[in-house]
Motif scaffolding. Structure first.
Motif, mmCIF file in Angstrom:
data_model
loop_
_atom_site.group_PDB
_atom_site.id
_atom_site.type_symbol
_atom_site.label_atom_id
_atom_site.label_comp_id
_atom_site.label_asym_id
_atom_site.label_seq_id
_atom_site.Cartn_x
_atom_site.Cartn_y
_atom_site.Cartn_z
ATOM 1 N N PRO A 58 0.827 -1.216 0.000
ATOM 2 C CA PRO A 58 0.000 0.000 0.000
ATOM 3 C C PRO A 58 0.863 1.268 0.000
ATOM 4 N N TYR A 59 1.703 1.401 -1.020
ATOM 5 C CA TYR A 59 2.681 2.487 -1.030
ATOM 6 C C TYR A 59 2.591 3.286 -2.334
ATOM 7 N N ALA A 60 1.379 3.712 -2.693
ATOM 8 C CA ALA A 60 1.179 4.389 -3.975
ATOM 9 C C ALA A 60 2.055 5.622 -4.114
ATOM 10 N N GLU A 61 2.271 6.335 -3.010
ATOM 11 C CA GLU A 61 3.060 7.564 -3.087
ATOM 12 C C GLU A 61 4.529 7.290 -3.368
ATOM 13 N N MET A 62 4.956 6.011 -3.213
ATOM 14 C CA MET A 62 6.353 5.654 -3.440
ATOM 15 C C MET A 62 6.613 5.118 -4.841
ATOM 16 N N LYS A 63 5.580 4.980 -5.654
ATOM 17 C CA LYS A 63 5.771 4.381 -6.981
ATOM 18 C C LYS A 63 6.692 5.197 -7.891
ATOM 19 N N PRO A 64 6.695 6.545 -7.820
ATOM 20 C CA PRO A 64 7.698 7.268 -8.613
ATOM 21 C C PRO A 64 9.137 6.896 -8.235
ATOM 22 N N PHE A 65 9.356 6.607 -6.964
ATOM 23 C CA PHE A 65 10.685 6.176 -6.533
ATOM 24 C C PHE A 65 10.979 4.775 -7.070
ATOM 25 N N ALA A 66 9.986 3.885 -7.032
ATOM 26 C CA ALA A 66 10.161 2.543 -7.580
ATOM 27 C C ALA A 66 10.506 2.600 -9.059
ATOM 28 N N GLU A 67 9.871 3.520 -9.772
ATOM 29 C CA GLU A 67 10.148 3.663 -11.205
ATOM 30 C C GLU A 67 11.594 4.081 -11.443
ATOM 31 N N GLN A 68 12.117 4.935 -10.562
ATOM 32 C CA GLN A 68 13.518 5.326 -10.689
ATOM 33 C C GLN A 68 14.456 4.173 -10.329
ATOM 34 N N LEU A 69 14.091 3.388 -9.302
ATOM 35 C CA LEU A 69 14.895 2.216 -8.965
ATOM 36 C C LEU A 69 15.021 1.286 -10.166
ATOM 37 N N LYS A 70 13.931 1.139 -10.884
ATOM 38 C CA LYS A 70 13.939 0.251 -12.050
ATOM 39 C C LYS A 70 14.741 0.839 -13.202
ATOM 40 N N ALA A 71 14.479 2.086 -13.525
ATOM 41 C CA ALA A 71 15.114 2.699 -14.698
ATOM 42 C C ALA A 71 16.608 2.949 -14.491
ATOM 43 N N LYS A 72 16.977 3.472 -13.337
ATOM 44 C CA LYS A 72 18.378 3.805 -13.085
ATOM 45 C C LYS A 72 19.191 2.619 -12.569
ATOM 46 N N GLY A 73 18.476 1.640 -12.006
ATOM 47 C CA GLY A 73 19.193 0.540 -11.378
ATOM 48 C C GLY A 73 18.917 -0.817 -11.961
ATOM 49 N N MET A 74 17.710 -1.347 -11.761
ATOM 50 C CA MET A 74 17.404 -2.718 -12.122
ATOM 51 C C MET A 74 17.573 -2.990 -13.610
ATOM 52 N N ASP A 75 17.113 -2.081 -14.457
ATOM 53 C CA ASP A 75 17.212 -2.289 -15.908
ATOM 54 C C ASP A 75 18.651 -2.283 -16.397
ATOM 55 N N ARG A 76 19.554 -1.771 -15.568
ATOM 56 C CA ARG A 76 20.961 -1.662 -15.954
ATOM 57 C C ARG A 76 21.865 -2.590 -15.149
ATOM 58 N N GLY A 77 21.254 -3.480 -14.354
ATOM 59 C CA GLY A 77 22.045 -4.400 -13.552
ATOM 60 C C GLY A 77 22.801 -3.732 -12.434
ATOM 61 N N ARG A 78 22.254 -2.627 -11.916
ATOM 62 C CA ARG A 78 22.900 -1.864 -10.842
ATOM 63 C C ARG A 78 21.943 -1.783 -9.665
#
Length: 302
Positions: free
Chosen positions: A252-272
Motif C-alpha cells: 500500500p505504497y502508492a506515493e512511493m511508486k515514482p521512486f520505484a520507477e527510478q529504482l527500475k530505470a536507473k538501477g534494475m534495468d541496468r544491472g545496478r
C-alpha cells in the motif's frame, strides 16, 4: 524433529544466495532452486563474492570450511526435484502475492509430509498465502537480514494456523544455521525489523523525490546526527533495489511508486541494484567499501 539435514532454498538472488551459503556453511546439504539456468549460472561468482566477506567478517574462517560448504550445494530448475527430500524449504522469491501462492501450491504438493515450510517474505502477510501450501500448520516465516553472515538475525513468526511444535522446531533450525532467534508470536507484516526500517527508508526516499538533497548528503546527515554507521541509502544498497521495488509495487505504497520507477530505470534495468552488483546509490570496491556516490543519482553534487 531436531535434525534438519536437507534444506532447499527457492530463489538465488541477493538474499537467497546468502541463505543458501548460511545453511551450507553450518553443515546442511542445500538445494538451490531457481526458475532458469541463467540465474543458477551466476552462483559460482556469487560464492566468491560472499567468500571475501566471510573471510573478513567471521572469526576462525578457513577456505577449507568454505570450499566444503560450496560442495554441499546442488542446483536445479526442477521444483519437484528441489523439494523432494527437503526437511526444510525456505522461499526467497519476489514480493508478489500471486507468484508466492503459485510456487507454494507446487511445493506443498511435492514436499514430504514432515517438511517445514518457511517464507522469507519481507512485507507480505504469510497467512495470506499459507493456505496455498495445503499444509498451513507447517507453514510460517523465517526472516533473514541482509548480510546474514554478519547480521545473523532470524525472526521466526507464526501465523494463526501454525502448529506450536513447528514454531518451536523452526527456532531450533534457525539456531542450527547460526542465527540469533527472535520469536514473534503474533503475525504482523514486516516483522520487527522491517516494521521499523521501511518507514525510515521511505522517508529518505521522499526527501530525494522532493529534491531536498542528494542521497550522500541525506546519509551523512543521518550518520552524524544519530551516530549511526549507515545512512538510509546505504541500507537501500544492502537490501537491494529489487526487494525495495517489489515491496513498493506489491504493498500500500502508492506515493512511493515514482521512486520505484527510478529504482527500475536507473538501477534494475541496468544491472545496478546495490551492493550485490557493486553499484547502487554508491559505487563499491571488491571489499564492499564505498568508492564514491553513483553519479546517476546525484542531483546537485554537494
Amino acid at each position: 524433529m531436531s535434525n534438519f539435514t536437507n534444506v532447499t532454498v527457492l530463489g538465488t538472488g541477493v538474499l537467497g544466495s546468502q541463505i543458501i551459503m548460511q545453511a551450507a556453511f553450518a553443515g546442511k546439504n542445500v538445494v538451490a532452486y531457481d526458475i532458469g539456468q541463467e540465474q543458477l549460472n551466476k552462483l559460482p561468482a556469487r560464492w566468491e563474492w560472499i567468500r571475501g566477506h566471510y573471510r573478513n567478517d567471521l572469526a576462525g574462517y578457513t577456505d577449507e570450511q568454505y570450499d566444503a560448504a560450496v560442495s554441499r550445494i546442488t542446483v536445479t530448475t526442477d521444483l519437484a526435484e528441489a523439494v523432494g527430500s527437503a526437511d526444510v524449504v525456505i522461499e526467497s522469491i519476489p514480493e508478489q502475492l500471486e507468484l508466492k501462492k503459485d510456487v507454494w501450491a507446487k511445493v506443498g504438493a511435492a514436499a514430504p509430509d514432515h517438511t517445514i515450510l518457511l517464507t522469507n517474505t519481507s512485507s507480505l502477510r504469510p497467512s495470506d498465502f499459507a493456505g496455498a501450501t495445503g499444509h498451513p500448520e507447517r507453514f510460517l516465516a523465517l526472516h533473514f537480514a541482509n548480510t546474514v553472515w554478519r547480521n545473523n538475525t532470524g525472526e521466526v513468526m507464526a501465523t494463526s494456523f501454525t502448529d506450536k511444535k513447528v514454531f518451536e522446531d523452526t527456532q531450533e533450525f534457525a539456531r542450527q544455521i547460526n542465527l540469533e532467534v527472535f520469536p514473534i508470536h503474533k503475525e504482523i507484516p514486516g516483522y520487527i525489523i522491517n516494521s521499523l526500517m521501511i518507514p525510515w527508508l521511505f522517508s529518505a526516499a521522499k526527501l530525494y523525490l522532493a529534491e531536498a538533497a542528494d542521497p550522500q548528503v541525506i546519509d551523512h546527515d543521518w550518520k552524524v546526527s544519530l551516530g549511526s554507521p549507515r545512512g538510509p541509502f546505504e541500507v537501500f544498497d544492502i537490501v537491494g533495489f529489487n526487494v525495495a521495488y517489489h515491496i513498493i509495487m506489491g504493498g500500500p505504497y502508492a506515493e512511493m511508486k515514482p521512486f520505484a520507477e527510478q529504482l527500475k530505470a536507473k538501477g534494475m534495468d541496468r544491472g545496478r541494484t546495490g551492493l550485490g552488483d557493486g553499484i547502487g546509490f554508491y559505487e563499491y570496491d571488491e571489499q564492499g567499501q564505498i568508492v564514491r556516490p553513483n553519479p546517476d543519482w546525484v542531483i546537485y553534487g554537494d
